[in-house]
Design a protein around this motif. Structure first.
Motif, PDB file in Angstrom:
ATOM      1  N   VAL A 156       0.848  -1.041  -0.143  1.00 17.31           N
ATOM      2  CA  VAL A 156      -0.002   0.189   0.124  1.00 17.31           C
ATOM      3  C   VAL A 156       1.196   1.099   0.082  1.00 17.31           C
ATOM      4  O   VAL A 156       2.014   1.213   0.819  1.00 17.31           O
ATOM      5  CB  VAL A 156      -0.330   0.497   0.670  1.00 17.31           C
ATOM      6  CG1 VAL A 156      -1.704   1.191   1.275  1.00 17.31           C
ATOM      7  CG2 VAL A 156      -1.806  -1.220   1.103  1.00 17.31           C
ATOM      8  N   ALA A 157       0.840   1.989  -1.106  1.00  9.43           N
ATOM      9  CA  ALA A 157       1.606   3.065  -1.496  1.00  9.43           C
ATOM     10  C   ALA A 157       1.585   4.102  -0.115  1.00  9.43           C
ATOM     11  O   ALA A 157      -0.476   4.162   0.842  1.00  9.43           O
ATOM     12  CB  ALA A 157       1.114   3.725  -2.616  1.00  9.43           C
ATOM     13  N   LYS A 158       2.032   5.463   0.028  1.00 10.90           N
ATOM     14  CA  LYS A 158       1.735   6.012   1.469  1.00 10.90           C
ATOM     15  C   LYS A 158       1.318   7.892   0.542  1.00 10.90           C
ATOM     16  O   LYS A 158       1.015   8.766   1.272  1.00 10.90           O
ATOM     17  CB  LYS A 158       2.893   6.559   2.488  1.00 10.90           C
ATOM     18  CG  LYS A 158       3.635   5.040   2.867  1.00 10.90           C
ATOM     19  CD  LYS A 158       4.658   4.900   4.144  1.00 10.90           C
ATOM     20  CE  LYS A 158       4.836   6.074   4.697  1.00 10.90           C
ATOM     21  NZ  LYS A 158       5.814   6.192   5.349  1.00 10.90           N
ATOM     22  N   VAL A 159       0.907   7.817  -0.345  1.00 12.05           N
ATOM     23  CA  VAL A 159      -0.493   8.797  -1.549  1.00 12.05           C
ATOM     24  C   VAL A 159      -1.599   8.256  -1.429  1.00 12.05           C
ATOM     25  O   VAL A 159      -1.339   6.844  -1.562  1.00 12.05           O
ATOM     26  CB  VAL A 159       0.776   8.997  -2.651  1.00 12.05           C
ATOM     27  CG1 VAL A 159       2.442   9.636  -1.770  1.00 12.05           C
ATOM     28  CG2 VAL A 159       0.897   7.868  -3.094  1.00 12.05           C
ATOM     29  N   LEU A 170       9.030   9.246 -11.883  1.00 13.84           N
ATOM     30  CA  LEU A 170       8.939  10.811 -11.382  1.00 13.84           C
ATOM     31  C   LEU A 170       6.843  10.326 -11.323  1.00 13.84           C
ATOM     32  O   LEU A 170       6.490  11.088  -9.901  1.00 13.84           O
ATOM     33  CB  LEU A 170       8.631  11.969 -12.298  1.00 13.84           C
ATOM     34  CG  LEU A 170       9.456  12.415 -12.649  1.00 13.84           C
ATOM     35  CD1 LEU A 170       9.978  13.648 -13.633  1.00 13.84           C
ATOM     36  CD2 LEU A 170      10.280  13.134 -11.407  1.00 13.84           C
ATOM     37  N   SER A 171       6.578   9.184 -11.072  1.00  7.89           N
ATOM     38  CA  SER A 171       5.418   8.503 -10.790  1.00  7.89           C
ATOM     39  C   SER A 171       4.798   8.745  -9.274  1.00  7.89           C
ATOM     40  O   SER A 171       4.936   8.123  -8.671  1.00  7.89           O
ATOM     41  CB  SER A 171       4.611   6.933 -11.312  1.00  7.89           C
ATOM     42  OG  SER A 171       3.865   7.408 -10.960  1.00  7.89           O
ATOM     43  N   VAL A 172       3.981   9.426  -9.001  1.00  7.64           N
ATOM     44  CA  VAL A 172       3.261   8.807  -7.975  1.00  7.64           C
ATOM     45  C   VAL A 172       2.402   7.640  -7.491  1.00  7.64           C
ATOM     46  O   VAL A 172       1.845   7.408  -6.548  1.00  7.64           O
ATOM     47  CB  VAL A 172       2.164  10.004  -7.364  1.00  7.64           C
ATOM     48  CG1 VAL A 172       2.711  11.632  -7.545  1.00  7.64           C
ATOM     49  CG2 VAL A 172       1.298   9.837  -7.929  1.00  7.64           C
ATOM     50  N   HIS A 173       2.526   6.944  -8.411  1.00  5.15           N
ATOM     51  CA  HIS A 173       2.296   5.545  -8.746  1.00  5.15           C
ATOM     52  C   HIS A 173       3.064   4.490  -7.766  1.00  5.15           C
ATOM     53  O   HIS A 173       3.504   3.535  -7.799  1.00  5.15           O
ATOM     54  CB  HIS A 173       1.551   5.185  -9.489  1.00  5.15           C
ATOM     55  CG  HIS A 173       0.484   5.675 -10.165  1.00  5.15           C
ATOM     56  ND1 HIS A 173      -0.938   6.056  -8.992  1.00  5.15           N
ATOM     57  CD2 HIS A 173      -0.271   6.151 -11.326  1.00  5.15           C
ATOM     58  CE1 HIS A 173      -1.693   6.699 -10.115  1.00  5.15           C
ATOM     59  NE2 HIS A 173      -1.320   6.792 -10.955  1.00  5.15           N
ATOM     60  N   SER A 174       4.151   5.296  -7.543  1.00  6.50           N
ATOM     61  CA  SER A 174       5.609   4.876  -7.676  1.00  6.50           C
ATOM     62  C   SER A 174       6.711   5.156  -5.944  1.00  6.50           C
ATOM     63  O   SER A 174       8.023   5.293  -5.681  1.00  6.50           O
ATOM     64  CB  SER A 174       6.245   3.959  -8.566  1.00  6.50           C
ATOM     65  OG  SER A 174       7.263   5.458  -8.430  1.00  6.50           O
ATOM     66  N   ILE A 175       5.845   5.331  -5.017  1.00 10.96           N
ATOM     67  CA  ILE A 175       5.891   6.058  -3.866  1.00 10.96           C
ATOM     68  C   ILE A 175       6.383   5.068  -2.336  1.00 10.96           C
ATOM     69  O   ILE A 175       4.971   4.989  -2.693  1.00 10.96           O
ATOM     70  CB  ILE A 175       5.432   7.221  -3.341  1.00 10.96           C
ATOM     71  CG1 ILE A 175       5.475   8.054  -4.696  1.00 10.96           C
ATOM     72  CG2 ILE A 175       5.812   7.897  -2.303  1.00 10.96           C
ATOM     73  CD1 ILE A 175       6.699   9.126  -5.006  1.00 10.96           C
ATOM     74  N   ARG A 217       1.393   2.760   6.190  1.00 10.58           N
ATOM     75  CA  ARG A 217       1.038   2.860   5.291  1.00 10.58           C
ATOM     76  C   ARG A 217       0.450   4.619   4.973  1.00 10.58           C
ATOM     77  O   ARG A 217       0.546   5.245   5.670  1.00 10.58           O
ATOM     78  CB  ARG A 217      -0.385   2.227   5.320  1.00 10.58           C
ATOM     79  CG  ARG A 217      -0.745   2.415   6.857  1.00 10.58           C
ATOM     80  CD  ARG A 217      -2.032   1.290   6.963  1.00 10.58           C
ATOM     81  NE  ARG A 217      -2.862   1.254   8.364  1.00 10.58           N
ATOM     82  CZ  ARG A 217      -3.412   2.468   8.929  1.00 10.58           C
ATOM     83  NH1 ARG A 217      -4.390   3.159   7.945  1.00 10.58           N
ATOM     84  NH2 ARG A 217      -4.914   2.548  10.081  1.00 10.58           N
ATOM     85  N   PHE A 218      -0.831   4.584   4.425  1.00 11.82           N
ATOM     86  CA  PHE A 218      -1.290   6.062   3.975  1.00 11.82           C
ATOM     87  C   PHE A 218      -2.473   5.822   4.696  1.00 11.82           C
ATOM     88  O   PHE A 218      -3.397   4.858   4.817  1.00 11.82           O
ATOM     89  CB  PHE A 218      -2.462   5.834   2.580  1.00 11.82           C
ATOM     90  CG  PHE A 218      -3.308   7.274   2.667  1.00 11.82           C
ATOM     91  CD1 PHE A 218      -2.532   7.814   2.559  1.00 11.82           C
ATOM     92  CD2 PHE A 218      -4.680   7.278   2.250  1.00 11.82           C
ATOM     93  CE1 PHE A 218      -3.676   9.343   1.718  1.00 11.82           C
ATOM     94  CE2 PHE A 218      -5.068   7.789   1.822  1.00 11.82           C
ATOM     95  CZ  PHE A 218      -4.887   9.079   2.152  1.00 11.82           C
ATOM     96  N   VAL A 219      -2.152   6.684   5.949  1.00 12.36           N
ATOM     97  CA  VAL A 219      -3.220   7.415   7.102  1.00 12.36           C
ATOM     98  C   VAL A 219      -3.729   8.697   6.775  1.00 12.36           C
ATOM     99  O   VAL A 219      -3.089   9.885   6.471  1.00 12.36           O
ATOM    100  CB  VAL A 219      -2.154   7.409   8.329  1.00 12.36           C
ATOM    101  CG1 VAL A 219      -3.084   7.803   9.206  1.00 12.36           C
ATOM    102  CG2 VAL A 219      -1.698   6.301   8.845  1.00 12.36           C
ATOM    103  N   PRO A 220      -4.735   8.644   6.147  1.00 18.57           N
ATOM    104  CA  PRO A 220      -5.362  10.065   5.778  1.00 18.57           C
ATOM    105  C   PRO A 220      -4.689  11.603   6.656  1.00 18.57           C
ATOM    106  O   PRO A 220      -4.594  12.581   6.043  1.00 18.57           O
ATOM    107  CB  PRO A 220      -7.120   9.626   5.102  1.00 18.57           C
ATOM    108  CG  PRO A 220      -7.151   8.343   5.295  1.00 18.57           C
ATOM    109  CD  PRO A 220      -6.509   7.904   6.203  1.00 18.57           C
ATOM    110  N   GLY A 221      -5.784  11.363   8.011  1.00 22.93           N
ATOM    111  CA  GLY A 221      -5.053  12.207   8.384  1.00 22.93           C
ATOM    112  C   GLY A 221      -3.935  12.805   8.949  1.00 22.93           C
ATOM    113  O   GLY A 221      -3.932  14.082   9.323  1.00 22.93           O
ATOM    114  N   ILE A 222      -2.319  11.660   8.852  1.00 24.29           N
ATOM    115  CA  ILE A 222      -1.656  12.577   8.790  1.00 24.29           C
ATOM    116  C   ILE A 222      -0.654  12.873   7.275  1.00 24.29           C
ATOM    117  O   ILE A 222      -0.165  13.629   7.509  1.00 24.29           O
ATOM    118  CB  ILE A 222      -0.267  11.330   8.969  1.00 24.29           C
ATOM    119  CG1 ILE A 222      -0.728  11.005  10.374  1.00 24.29           C
ATOM    120  CG2 ILE A 222       0.879  11.367   9.171  1.00 24.29           C
ATOM    121  CD1 ILE A 222      -0.267   9.617  11.102  1.00 24.29           C
TER     122      ILE A 222
END
Length: 263
Positions: A16-19, A130-135, A73-78
């Protein structure tokens, strides 16, 4: 290879990406954070001594960034707290260059363009994307947030340049950048713009759009605005951001494969 092993291998190659996913809600929240950061930064400078507000903002920004990097993992609030603090910090950085150092908006805008280009070129030379899908690595996450921070500073300087130095005013400046914001969207859908290029093009422009319209809403009539007040506008935008993040989950996390995306 049996079916169970295949499933296990596929699972191990994904994380799971963090974005967040890039959805309509992502862009709405992003625009709201740009406006909120702009007026909140100005409000803090007006109501608090800059020697208090600036270090306090930096401290909260650093704490939010630590939380983001520690999250697995991606935490919306953070995530959106970091974006908000980047917005406030980016505004302060641009304002310090202009007000504190006396650098004209044109010069600071060019400076931040060069800084952004340097970050993106270094990012691509190291990661080939530069893809944000690869963070999904620490280094890519560092490059991602450096890029985000620089875009906020650039957008602030560019918006102030058109509104004040070029005498367009906040509303006209917002309309100008909103029209420019349509370019990457239409280019992606109709002209075959590369997804990565269109994303970062749009991401950069959301800052002056949100900042210009929030300034127009908040500044006094004598300054070309509606005079609603920086505190009131900041509060309303904060509430809207919280509502969207809570009820929409800040947009869902995205699953990415451990492979290099082509730019």
């Amino acid at each position: 290879m049996n079916k169970l092993s295949s499933v296990s291998l596929n699972h191990s190659n994904e994380m799971v990406a963090k974005v967040p996913e890039i959805t309509l809600y992502f862009w709405i929240i992003k625009l709201l954070t740009t406006g909120m950061g702009e007026v909140t930064s100005d409000y803090l400078f007006e109501k608090l001594n800059p020697f208090i507000s600036a270090p306090l903002s930096v401290l909260i920004f650093a704490a939010a960034m630590v939380l983001q990097f520690k999250a697995r993992r991606f935490v919306p609030g953070i995530y959106w707290l970091v974006v908000v603090m980047v917005s406030i910090f980016g505004t302060m950085a641009a304002d310090v260059v202009r007000v504190g150092l006396g650098v004209p908006y044109m010069v600071s805008t060019i400076f931040f363009i060069v800084a952004l280009a340097a970050v993106l070129i270094t990012w691509y030379s190291k990661e080939k994307t530069l893809s944000v899908h690869s963070i999904f690595t620490r280094r890519r996450e560092v490059f991602y947030w450096l890029t985000v921070l620089t875009t906020f500073a650039l957008g602030t300087a560019a918006g102030d340049m058109t509104a004040t130095s070029m005498h367009l005013g906040y509303f006209s400046s917002g309309v100008l950048f909103a029209i420019l914001l349509a370019v990457p969207a239409l280019g992606y859908w109709l002209l075959g713009f590369k997804e990565i290029f269109a994303f970062w093009f749009a991401y950069i422009l959301t800052r002056p759009v949100g900042a210009s319209f929030s300034d127009w809403l908040s500044v006094a009539h004598s300054g070309g605005g509606l005079g609603l007040g920086k505190g009131a506008v900041s509060l309303v935008l904060t509430i809207l951001i919280v509502i969207l993040v809570v009820f929409r989950g800040g947009t869902a996390a995205q699953s990415v494969k451990l492979e290099t995306d082509a730019a």
